[in-house]
Motif scaffolding. Structure first.
Motif, PDB file in Angstrom:
ATOM      1  N   MET A  63       0.159  -1.107  -0.261  1.00  0.00           N
ATOM      2  CA  MET A  63      -0.172   0.129  -0.159  1.00  0.00           C
ATOM      3  C   MET A  63       0.727   1.183  -0.351  1.00  0.00           C
ATOM      4  SD  MET A  63      -2.973  -1.289   2.325  1.00  0.00           S
ATOM      5  CE  MET A  63      -4.132  -0.194   2.408  1.00  0.00           C
ATOM      6  N   SER A  64       0.837   2.770  -0.036  1.00  0.00           N
ATOM      7  CA  SER A  64       1.162   3.720   0.064  1.00  0.00           C
ATOM      8  C   SER A  64       1.227   4.354   0.920  1.00  0.00           C
ATOM      9  CB  SER A  64      -0.096   4.786  -1.448  1.00  0.00           C
ATOM     10  OG  SER A  64      -1.072   5.263  -0.380  1.00  0.00           O
ATOM     11  N   GLY A  65       1.772   4.967   0.858  1.00  0.00           N
ATOM     12  CA  GLY A  65       2.590   5.309   2.930  1.00  0.00           C
ATOM     13  C   GLY A  65       1.047   6.048   3.387  1.00  0.00           C
ATOM     14  N   GLY A  66      -0.139   7.240   2.826  1.00  0.00           N
ATOM     15  CA  GLY A  66      -1.116   7.479   3.154  1.00  0.00           C
ATOM     16  C   GLY A  66      -1.983   6.250   4.058  1.00  0.00           C
ATOM     17  N   GLU A  67      -1.396   5.003   2.360  1.00  0.00           N
ATOM     18  CA  GLU A  67      -2.722   4.221   3.465  1.00  0.00           C
ATOM     19  C   GLU A  67      -2.533   2.967   4.055  1.00  0.00           C
ATOM     20  OE1 GLU A  67      -4.211   3.122  -1.999  1.00  0.00           O
ATOM     21  OE2 GLU A  67      -2.345   2.253  -0.614  1.00  0.00           O
ATOM     22  N   GLN A  68      -1.024   3.306   4.429  1.00  0.00           N
ATOM     23  CA  GLN A  68      -0.723   2.467   5.210  1.00  0.00           C
ATOM     24  C   GLN A  68      -0.753   3.113   6.706  1.00  0.00           C
ATOM     25  OE1 GLN A  68       3.885   0.997   4.456  1.00  0.00           O
ATOM     26  NE2 GLN A  68       3.198   0.429   2.363  1.00  0.00           N
ATOM     27  N   GLN A  69      -1.097   4.537   6.246  1.00  0.00           N
ATOM     28  CA  GLN A  69      -0.660   5.203   7.932  1.00  0.00           C
ATOM     29  C   GLN A  69      -2.489   5.182   8.420  1.00  0.00           C
ATOM     30  OE1 GLN A  69       1.206   7.239   9.980  1.00  0.00           O
ATOM     31  NE2 GLN A  69      -0.520   6.869  11.021  1.00  0.00           N
ATOM     32  N   MET A  70      -3.444   5.218   7.685  1.00  0.00           N
ATOM     33  CA  MET A  70      -4.753   4.638   7.689  1.00  0.00           C
ATOM     34  C   MET A  70      -5.089   3.587   8.074  1.00  0.00           C
ATOM     35  SD  MET A  70      -6.936   7.079   4.143  1.00  0.00           S
ATOM     36  CE  MET A  70      -8.085   5.537   4.556  1.00  0.00           C
ATOM     37  N   LEU A  71      -4.164   2.472   7.653  1.00  0.00           N
ATOM     38  CA  LEU A  71      -4.138   0.818   8.319  1.00  0.00           C
ATOM     39  C   LEU A  71      -3.973   1.074   9.686  1.00  0.00           C
ATOM     40  CD1 LEU A  71      -5.268  -1.727   7.772  1.00  0.00           C
ATOM     41  CD2 LEU A  71      -2.847  -2.130   6.947  1.00  0.00           C
ATOM     42  N   GLY A  77       5.673  12.914   5.854  1.00  0.00           N
ATOM     43  CA  GLY A  77       5.966  12.739   4.545  1.00  0.00           C
ATOM     44  C   GLY A  77       4.353  12.198   3.648  1.00  0.00           C
ATOM     45  N   LEU A  78       3.591  12.321   3.946  1.00  0.00           N
ATOM     46  CA  LEU A  78       1.800  11.975   2.989  1.00  0.00           C
ATOM     47  C   LEU A  78       2.028  13.451   2.359  1.00  0.00           C
ATOM     48  CD1 LEU A  78      -0.330  10.564   5.655  1.00  0.00           C
ATOM     49  CD2 LEU A  78       1.083   9.328   4.673  1.00  0.00           C
ATOM     50  N   MET A  96      -3.918  13.224   1.765  1.00  0.00           N
ATOM     51  CA  MET A  96      -4.227  12.381   2.801  1.00  0.00           C
ATOM     52  C   MET A  96      -4.183  13.238   3.695  1.00  0.00           C
ATOM     53  SD  MET A  96      -4.294   9.100   2.549  1.00  0.00           S
ATOM     54  CE  MET A  96      -3.982   8.505   0.989  1.00  0.00           C
ATOM     55  N   ILE A  97      -3.193  14.097   3.811  1.00  0.00           N
ATOM     56  CA  ILE A  97      -3.278  14.511   5.592  1.00  0.00           C
ATOM     57  C   ILE A  97      -4.824  15.016   5.816  1.00  0.00           C
ATOM     58  CG2 ILE A  97      -2.301  16.978   6.479  1.00  0.00           C
ATOM     59  CD1 ILE A  97       0.234  16.359   4.873  1.00  0.00           C
ATOM     60  N   ASP A  98      -5.039  15.773   4.799  1.00  0.00           N
ATOM     61  CA  ASP A  98      -6.993  16.032   4.979  1.00  0.00           C
ATOM     62  C   ASP A  98      -7.796  14.665   6.123  1.00  0.00           C
ATOM     63  OD1 ASP A  98      -5.565  18.501   4.551  1.00  0.00           O
ATOM     64  OD2 ASP A  98      -6.860  18.520   2.178  1.00  0.00           O
ATOM     65  N   ARG A  99      -7.303  13.757   4.866  1.00  0.00           N
ATOM     66  CA  ARG A  99      -7.825  12.560   4.973  1.00  0.00           C
ATOM     67  C   ARG A  99      -7.719  11.948   6.713  1.00  0.00           C
ATOM     68  NH1 ARG A  99      -8.259   8.667   0.629  1.00  0.00           N
ATOM     69  NH2 ARG A  99      -8.736   9.373  -1.344  1.00  0.00           N
ATOM     70  N   ILE A 100      -6.530  12.332   6.704  1.00  0.00           N
ATOM     71  CA  ILE A 100      -5.646  11.802   8.492  1.00  0.00           C
ATOM     72  C   ILE A 100      -6.584  12.819   9.242  1.00  0.00           C
ATOM     73  CG2 ILE A 100      -4.589  11.625   9.978  1.00  0.00           C
ATOM     74  CD1 ILE A 100      -4.295   9.329   7.635  1.00  0.00           C
TER      75      ILE A 100
END
Length: 231
Positions: free
Chosen positions: A132-140, A161-162, A166-170
């Motif tokens: 997965m991408s870095g952002g997807e891994q952070q979500m996981l 690093g996002l 993806m920062i907005d999603r987090i």
């Protein structure tokens, strides 16, 4: 909710936290802000029992955490997303989530709620985490922590690093958790990353909390930030 009182922590003989004291209220987003090496990450590790407190007290709803083994701390309802995520990269998304579910024997309704918060993961349940991408891994990583159905969530540099999207999603995920009554302790270095979501900001320097200010006041008067960290 969370009370940290006069905690001292060491790496070997080097003292990192020095009479560290902090309190977080139920449903609050409290940010720890400071330079590299200030003690922010160590404070989270102290809560989790990964760095033992030689002195002081850490209480969650009145229950003492410092007497617990590290593997017992999550069972008290504390989710932890460390810097670097620490996923099982060869395991699937679902297998990673099951680790969180097993911690407190969370039921299927918890998994359903977590996947509602992170709908992208519904489409990736059989994908290996390491692909997965870095952002997807952070979500996981956040989703796995939420699978224990926590009262308190600890996030260490979740936006590092996002990409901006993806920062907005987090950020939105953190606000969604607040709406469900989860208290979040958020470690960051960048002021602009935390002011849109934090209720209060605690400034950490040389292992101590040097001040706590409402985020709205910091956004309105940046001179307060200069007073604490000279940014």
């Amino acid at each position: 909710m969370l009370q940290i009182r006069d905690v001292d922590c060491y790496y070997g003989e080097a003292q990192v936290l020095k009479s560290f004291s902090l309190a977080a209220e139920p449903g609050e987003i409290l940010c720890l802000l400071g330079r590299n090496g200030a003690g922010k990450t160590t404070a989270l590790k102290a809560i989790m029992g990964l760095v033992p407190a030689r002195r002081g007290s850490i209480l969650l709803d009145g229950a003492e955490l410092t007497a617990l083994a590290p593997h017992d701390v999550p069972r008290q309802g504390i989710g932890y997303v460390p810097q670097g995520r620490r996923l099982f990269s060869d395991a699937t998304v679902m297998e990673n989530l099951k680790v969180g579910l097993m911690t407190r024997q969370s039921g299927p309704e918890v998994l359903a709620h977590v996947l509602d918060l992170f709908p992208l993961l519904k489409e990736r349940l059989t994908q290996r985490a390491g692909t997965m991408s870095g952002g997807e891994q952070q979500m996981l990583a956040m989703a796995r922590a939420l699978c224990i159905n926590p009262r308190l969530l600890l996030l260490d540099e979740p936006t590092e690093g996002l990409m901006p999207a993806m920062i907005d999603r987090i950020r939105q995920s953190v606000l969604d958790l607040k709406a469900h009554g989860v208290t979040t302790l958020l470690v960051e270095q960048r002021v602009d990353a935390v002011l849109p979501v934090a209720d209060r900001v605690a400034f950490v320097e040389n292992g101590r909390v040097t001040g706590v200010e409402p985020a709205a006041e910091l956004a309105a008067d940046r001179r307060l930030i200069d007073r604490y960290v000279g940014i």
